[in-house]
Structures are given as structure tokens and as C-alpha cells.
Design a protein around this motif. Sequence first.
Motif, mmCIF file in Angstrom:
data_model
loop_
_atom_site.group_PDB
_atom_site.id
_atom_site.type_symbol
_atom_site.label_atom_id
_atom_site.label_comp_id
_atom_site.label_asym_id
_atom_site.label_seq_id
_atom_site.Cartn_x
_atom_site.Cartn_y
_atom_site.Cartn_z
ATOM 1 N N ALA A 112 -1.929 4.450 5.731
ATOM 2 C CA ALA A 112 -0.835 3.519 6.032
ATOM 3 C C ALA A 112 0.514 4.214 5.875
ATOM 4 N N VAL A 113 0.667 5.022 4.837
ATOM 5 C CA VAL A 113 1.917 5.756 4.626
ATOM 6 C C VAL A 113 2.139 6.741 5.771
ATOM 7 N N ALA A 114 1.095 7.474 6.144
ATOM 8 C CA ALA A 114 1.225 8.439 7.243
ATOM 9 C C ALA A 114 1.620 7.736 8.540
ATOM 10 N N GLU A 115 1.013 6.591 8.812
ATOM 11 C CA GLU A 115 1.345 5.812 10.016
ATOM 12 C C GLU A 115 2.810 5.366 9.971
ATOM 13 N N ALA A 116 3.249 4.889 8.811
ATOM 14 C CA ALA A 116 4.623 4.400 8.680
ATOM 15 C C ALA A 116 5.644 5.533 8.786
ATOM 16 N N VAL A 117 5.320 6.696 8.233
ATOM 17 C CA VAL A 117 6.220 7.851 8.346
ATOM 18 C C VAL A 117 6.367 8.220 9.818
ATOM 19 N N THR A 118 5.251 8.271 10.528
ATOM 20 C CA THR A 118 5.267 8.603 11.957
ATOM 21 C C THR A 118 6.068 7.577 12.754
ATOM 22 N N ALA A 119 5.919 6.305 12.399
ATOM 23 C CA ALA A 119 6.611 5.231 13.117
ATOM 24 C C ALA A 119 8.073 5.080 12.688
ATOM 25 N N GLY A 120 8.462 5.754 11.611
ATOM 26 C CA GLY A 120 9.835 5.649 11.123
ATOM 27 C C GLY A 120 10.107 4.378 10.336
ATOM 28 N N THR A 121 9.055 3.750 9.810
ATOM 29 C CA THR A 121 9.224 2.494 9.077
ATOM 30 C C THR A 121 9.035 2.641 7.567
ATOM 31 N N TRP A 122 8.574 3.776 7.105
ATOM 32 C CA TRP A 122 8.244 3.967 5.700
ATOM 33 C C TRP A 122 9.421 3.677 4.777
ATOM 34 N N ASN A 123 10.600 4.189 5.080
ATOM 35 C CA ASN A 123 11.760 4.009 4.195
ATOM 36 C C ASN A 123 12.310 2.592 4.194
ATOM 37 N N ARG A 124 11.823 1.752 5.090
ATOM 38 C CA ARG A 124 12.266 0.354 5.122
ATOM 39 C C ARG A 124 11.466 -0.522 4.163
ATOM 40 N N LEU A 125 10.344 -0.019 3.665
ATOM 41 C CA LEU A 125 9.588 -0.765 2.659
ATOM 42 C C LEU A 125 10.231 -0.429 1.318
ATOM 43 N N LYS A 126 10.749 -1.452 0.638
ATOM 44 C CA LYS A 126 11.539 -1.244 -0.572
ATOM 45 C C LYS A 126 11.067 -2.166 -1.678
ATOM 46 N N ALA A 127 11.579 -1.910 -2.874
ATOM 47 C CA ALA A 127 11.333 -2.800 -4.007
ATOM 48 C C ALA A 127 12.647 -3.468 -4.378
ATOM 49 N N CYS A 128 12.572 -4.747 -4.670
ATOM 50 C CA CYS A 128 13.743 -5.543 -5.048
ATOM 51 C C CYS A 128 14.448 -4.886 -6.231
ATOM 52 N N GLU A 129 15.776 -4.884 -6.203
ATOM 53 C CA GLU A 129 16.519 -4.233 -7.281
ATOM 54 C C GLU A 129 16.530 -5.034 -8.575
ATOM 55 N N ALA A 130 16.188 -6.322 -8.532
ATOM 56 C CA ALA A 130 16.193 -7.143 -9.745
ATOM 57 C C ALA A 130 15.137 -6.620 -10.725
ATOM 58 N N VAL A 131 15.554 -6.282 -11.941
ATOM 59 C CA VAL A 131 14.643 -5.679 -12.920
ATOM 60 C C VAL A 131 13.516 -6.615 -13.338
ATOM 61 N N THR A 132 13.701 -7.904 -13.159
ATOM 62 C CA THR A 132 12.628 -8.849 -13.487
ATOM 63 C C THR A 132 11.740 -9.129 -12.286
ATOM 64 N N CYS A 133 11.952 -8.403 -11.197
ATOM 65 C CA CYS A 133 11.199 -8.667 -9.973
ATOM 66 C C CYS A 133 10.493 -7.400 -9.449
ATOM 67 N N HIS A 134 11.252 -6.501 -8.853
ATOM 68 C CA HIS A 134 10.722 -5.284 -8.213
ATOM 69 C C HIS A 134 9.629 -5.591 -7.202
ATOM 70 N N TRP A 135 9.705 -6.775 -6.569
ATOM 71 C CA TRP A 135 8.746 -7.184 -5.544
ATOM 72 C C TRP A 135 8.951 -6.331 -4.308
ATOM 73 N N ALA A 136 7.879 -5.913 -3.641
ATOM 74 C CA ALA A 136 7.986 -5.115 -2.426
ATOM 75 C C ALA A 136 8.343 -6.012 -1.247
ATOM 76 N N TYR A 137 9.241 -5.533 -0.395
ATOM 77 C CA TYR A 137 9.624 -6.264 0.812
ATOM 78 C C TYR A 137 9.975 -5.264 1.904
ATOM 79 N N TYR A 138 9.891 -5.714 3.128
ATOM 80 C CA TYR A 138 10.258 -4.880 4.263
ATOM 81 C C TYR A 138 11.681 -5.235 4.674
ATOM 82 N N ASP A 139 12.575 -4.261 4.644
ATOM 83 C CA ASP A 139 13.989 -4.474 4.941
ATOM 84 C C ASP A 139 14.212 -4.453 6.455
ATOM 85 N N ARG A 140 14.450 -5.619 7.010
ATOM 86 C CA ARG A 140 14.713 -5.742 8.445
ATOM 87 C C ARG A 140 16.209 -5.838 8.759
#
Length: 168
Positions: A112-140
Motif C-alpha cells: 500500500a505504501v509503495a502504491e501510494a508513493v507511486t501515485a503521489g498520495t503517500w505524504n497526504r496521509l497524516k496524523a492529527c496534530e492534537a496530542v490526545t488524538c493523532h488519528w490518521a486522516y487523508y488531507d484533501r
Amino acid sequence: MSERSAPPGGLALVQDLVNTLDIETGGDALDTAGGREPFGLTEGDAGSARELRESLRATLLAHAGHPPHREVTPLGDLLARAPLVVTVDTADGSAALAPVDDGPLLSRIAAAVAEAVTAGTWNRLKACEAVTCHWAYYDRSPAGRGRWCSMQVCGARAKMRRYRAKGA
């Protein structure tokens, strides 16, 4: 927690794994058979899945410009252990990395990581900056500068804290 839409391609698997831990409540879906089942994990696999999850979370925090939440095994070290094969589509000649025999979770994540790197989407998957959260989300967001999994929850809390800190 998030109202955001699912990420493209195999990134949904990465997001789902990272989001098995609710940092605010401490609830860990990998503690239950039902929580492990979507990933094809046994109770014995849970420890390595947690290690992978936290390495992914640290990487997703880095995508959002934040330091790691704690010391973890570097994601590259874990993904280097993943058995993958190169598949070639005979119709169009395209190639991709794929897990060996639908492989273990580590191999599916690596593919999945290799596919996302190739597609240019890997760096858009992020973790929320809130220290009580850090939930993963896709930044659109157009500029790719999203900071929170949810503007209505984590974003609003952060903005209210800043407002109160100004003495207003």
C-alpha cells in the motif's frame, strides 16, 4: 472520529490500522478478536501489529510536520522485512509491488505504501496534530496543509485553546 472521506487505494488499510488505537480513551481494537479480524491477525500477531501501527503513526505525524509521539522502530526498518513480488499487467505492461500470497499485514502495508508513493498520495496521509488524538486522516485540502482529523472537534479545540491563551 473523523468526518473525512477514505483515502485512495491501499491507504485505507494504513489509515484503518493506525486508527485502531483511540489515544484519548486508551481503547485498542487490537485487544479484541473482532478488532484483529479485519487485518487477518491472531492474538499472537497483535504485538507486531502494534509496533507497525506506531511506526506508521510517527511517519504520518512527520507528514504533518510534527515530531514523533514517542520513540518507535523506524518504518523503513519494518517494511524492509515485508515479502513482496513485482507483478506485471500483461495488458498494459504496468508493474506494481504486491504481497506474496496475499501475505501478512506487513506485506499488505508495504504494498500500500509503495502504491501510494507511486501515485503521489503517500505524504497526504497524516496524523492529527492534537496530542490526545493523532488519528490518521487523508488531507484533501488544496494546499496539503491540513492539521486536524476534524475541524469540528480537534480543530475547534485547538482554536479555542489559542483564543483563551490570548486572554480574551
